[in-house]
Design a protein around this motif. Structure first.
Motif, PDB file in Angstrom:
ATOM      1  N   TRP A   3      -8.525  -0.878  11.426  1.00  0.00           N
ATOM      2  CA  TRP A   3     -10.063  -1.356  11.594  1.00  0.00           C
ATOM      3  C   TRP A   3     -10.110  -3.326  11.695  1.00  0.00           C
ATOM      4  N   THR A   4      -9.332  -3.335  10.647  1.00  0.00           N
ATOM      5  CA  THR A   4     -10.070  -5.123  10.668  1.00  0.00           C
ATOM      6  C   THR A   4      -8.757  -5.585  10.540  1.00  0.00           C
ATOM      7  N   ALA A   5      -7.941  -5.824  12.413  1.00  0.00           N
ATOM      8  CA  ALA A   5      -7.074  -5.706  13.540  1.00  0.00           C
ATOM      9  C   ALA A   5      -7.954  -7.411  13.725  1.00  0.00           C
ATOM     10  N   LEU A  53       7.360 -12.838   6.194  1.00  0.00           N
ATOM     11  CA  LEU A  53       7.626 -13.664   7.417  1.00  0.00           C
ATOM     12  C   LEU A  53       8.443 -13.543   8.230  1.00  0.00           C
ATOM     13  N   LYS A  54       9.194 -12.669   8.486  1.00  0.00           N
ATOM     14  CA  LYS A  54      10.067 -12.406   9.270  1.00  0.00           C
ATOM     15  C   LYS A  54       9.435 -10.935  10.496  1.00  0.00           C
ATOM     16  N   GLN A  55       8.648 -10.442  10.118  1.00  0.00           N
ATOM     17  CA  GLN A  55       7.153  -9.665   9.628  1.00  0.00           C
ATOM     18  C   GLN A  55       6.674 -10.189  10.964  1.00  0.00           C
ATOM     19  N   GLN A  56       6.865 -11.341  12.021  1.00  0.00           N
ATOM     20  CA  GLN A  56       5.577 -11.530  12.886  1.00  0.00           C
ATOM     21  C   GLN A  56       4.712 -10.652  13.552  1.00  0.00           C
ATOM     22  N   ARG A  57       5.438 -10.050  14.481  1.00  0.00           N
ATOM     23  CA  ARG A  57       5.169  -8.324  15.278  1.00  0.00           C
ATOM     24  C   ARG A  57       3.849  -8.282  14.346  1.00  0.00           C
ATOM     25  N   LEU A  58       3.964  -7.853  13.147  1.00  0.00           N
ATOM     26  CA  LEU A  58       2.237  -7.376  12.172  1.00  0.00           C
ATOM     27  C   LEU A  58       1.637  -8.668  12.125  1.00  0.00           C
ATOM     28  N   LEU A  59       2.473  -9.465  12.052  1.00  0.00           N
ATOM     29  CA  LEU A  59       1.266 -10.661  10.969  1.00  0.00           C
ATOM     30  C   LEU A  59       0.236 -11.661  12.066  1.00  0.00           C
ATOM     31  N   ALA A  60       1.208 -11.006  13.297  1.00  0.00           N
ATOM     32  CA  ALA A  60       0.477 -11.676  14.897  1.00  0.00           C
ATOM     33  C   ALA A  60      -1.404 -10.534  15.435  1.00  0.00           C
ATOM     34  N   THR A  61      -1.441  -9.617  14.618  1.00  0.00           N
ATOM     35  CA  THR A  61      -2.598  -8.764  14.558  1.00  0.00           C
ATOM     36  C   THR A  61      -3.060  -9.528  13.217  1.00  0.00           C
ATOM     37  N   ALA A  62      -3.244  -9.860  12.343  1.00  0.00           N
ATOM     38  CA  ALA A  62      -3.754 -10.213  11.334  1.00  0.00           C
ATOM     39  C   ALA A  62      -5.344 -10.572  11.818  1.00  0.00           C
ATOM     40  N   PRO A  63      -6.084 -10.817  11.096  1.00  0.00           N
ATOM     41  CA  PRO A  63      -8.023 -11.194  11.445  1.00  0.00           C
ATOM     42  C   PRO A  63      -7.720 -12.966  11.523  1.00  0.00           C
ATOM     43  N   ARG A  64      -6.868 -13.560  10.812  1.00  0.00           N
ATOM     44  CA  ARG A  64      -6.547 -14.682  10.195  1.00  0.00           C
ATOM     45  C   ARG A  64      -5.615 -14.864  10.319  1.00  0.00           C
TER      46      ARG A  64
END
Length: 420
Positions: A210-212, A391-402
């Motif tokens: 929802w917040t992605a 930080l190894k989870q860049q696939r996920l962090l790239a989805t963060a809204p900030r």
């Protein structure tokens, strides 16, 4: 130029009390003559896999059973399951009966019995080589017995790489199950602690998708470059919002009274809806943090789970940094954070950036989640290693809204040592 296209995918779905009784019919419709049923010892002891195997055999289909799935799969446990599948195959279809561990193990077996290579070839970069499968996979039918992971809807297989002390995954559209058979009655024996942790996974799936970051904020991609996690979009939003509404009405009841059939049905529906949302929009900071929290566990042993070693259950690990993560992301979309808190019942005396974190903390106290990452064995001295793992989870962090960096993650983790 920014992206103007989003993609949406989901398995076929059969939902309802008694839906699993029709498994033989469903496999026959897939032209399956020989299938591998994948489950774990705990679920096997509950009797569901044996009953379902007999129903499938009654439909004239041969069934081989692998019942050694490891709860919270590792590279070692997945390799054992893959070797079994290769040695006893070929199969016309794979059936997973259990929670996310069984379904994710079945995904790995399906991938590596249909394609050449080894596990590390397909694990996400930078941990693995992120190879895409060349061959089509066999039909995979997922029959969840827990309400939480959403793995029956997604393209993700999650695992611990033991030698690296890191939790990571494999992600590709071909991993998505062909059919999800969701029968709420199969979840009735789920212990309250499992219901609580798995339910927090549902909630974070819904909240994170929802917040992605919106799909339209990404640079335009070629069709072959688009990934399953494409960012928040109108279709995923619909599923996430409905999942939160269902959870608000049923979560506490399902934990308190596992025999409440109506609450169990709503939780199963919420898990399915949230999976259909995040399986396309994606998840972000809480899930990225959950991987090292679970992967670097010291000696925490949760009630309600098999005690074959220390573990932080996935849904619990995700929840422990969620309040602080959503405090950090608030400024990217205040209206979405406030709407989520409203759907979940809000928290008296809180407003603005504090409202959603306080709402989550109140819920977590009610269902007896641990009070932050210190309660599962971490302290200030562990923050650096946890940040490195996140930080190894860049696939996920790239989805963060900030945009989120090492200092931001450290702040979130420090703020999550104790939540109330």
């Amino acid at each position: 130029m920014n992206e103007t296209v989003f993609t949406y995918g989901a398995p076929s779905l059969k939902f309802g009390l008694g839906a699993s009784d029709e498994l033989g019919h469903d496999l026959a419709a897939l032209d399956a003559r020989r299938v591998l049923l994948v489950t774990d010892p705990g679920v096997a002891a509950a009797g569901h896999p044996a009953r379902l195997a007999e129903l499938v055999r009654a439909a004239g289909i041969e069934v081989e059973v692998f019942d050694r799935v490891h709860v919270e799969p590792t590279d070692v446990s997945l390799e054992e399951a893959v070797a079994f599948g290769r040695d006893t195959g070929p199969y016309d279809a794979i059936v997973a009966v259990g929670g996310g561990s069984a379904i994710d193990t079945a995904k790995a077996v399906n991938l590596l019995t249909s394609n050449p290579g080894e596990l590390m070839d397909y694990i996400n970069a930078p941990v693995g080589r992120a190879r895409a499968p060349r061959n089509a996979l066999a039909p995979l039918v997922a029959v969840p017995t827990t309400t939480g992971t959403g793995s029956e809807s997604t393209t993700i297989c999650v695992l611990d790489v033991l030698s690296l002390h890191v939790k990571t995954g494999i992600s590709h559209p071909r991993l998505r199950p062909t059919l999800a058979v969701v029968d709420p009655r199969l979840t009735m024996s789920q212990p309250p602690e499992v219901t609580a942790a798995a339910g927090m996974d549902i909630l974070c799936h819904a909240l994170e998708s929802w917040t992605a970051r919106p799909y339209s904020s990404y640079p335009r991609k070629k069709p072959e470059e688009r990934v399953p996690y494409c960012g928040a979009n109108p279709v995923a939003d619909m599923w996430a919002e409905k999942a939160m509404t269902l959870l608000a009405a049923s979560f506490r009841t399902a934990v308190r009274d596992g025999g409440d059939e109506a609450a169990r049905e709503q939780m199963a529906l919420a898990a399915t809806f949230a999976g259909m949302g995040f399986g396309n929009a994606g998840v972000h900071i809480p899930h990225a943090n959950a991987y090292p929290i679970a992967g670097r566990v010291k000696d925490f042993r949760p009630a309600g789970y098999p005690q074959d070693g220390p573990m932080v259950p996935h849904g619990m690990a995700v929840s422990l940094t969620a309040p602080e993560a959503f405090r950090f992301t608030f400024e990217a979309s205040p209206e979405r954070h406030l709407r989520a808190a409203e759907l979940l019942g809000g928290a008296e005396g809180a407003e603005g950036p504090d409202l959603l974190p306080r709402t989550l903390a109140r819920l977590m106290r009610d269902i007896e989640m641990p009070n932050g990452i210190a309660a599962v064995g971490y302290d200030e001295g562990d923050v650096g290693a946890l940040v490195e793992g996140s930080l190894k989870q860049q696939r996920l962090l790239a989805t963060a809204p900030r945009e989120v960096g090492a200092d931001d993650l450290a702040g979130i983790l420090r703020g999550s040592l104790e939540l109330w």
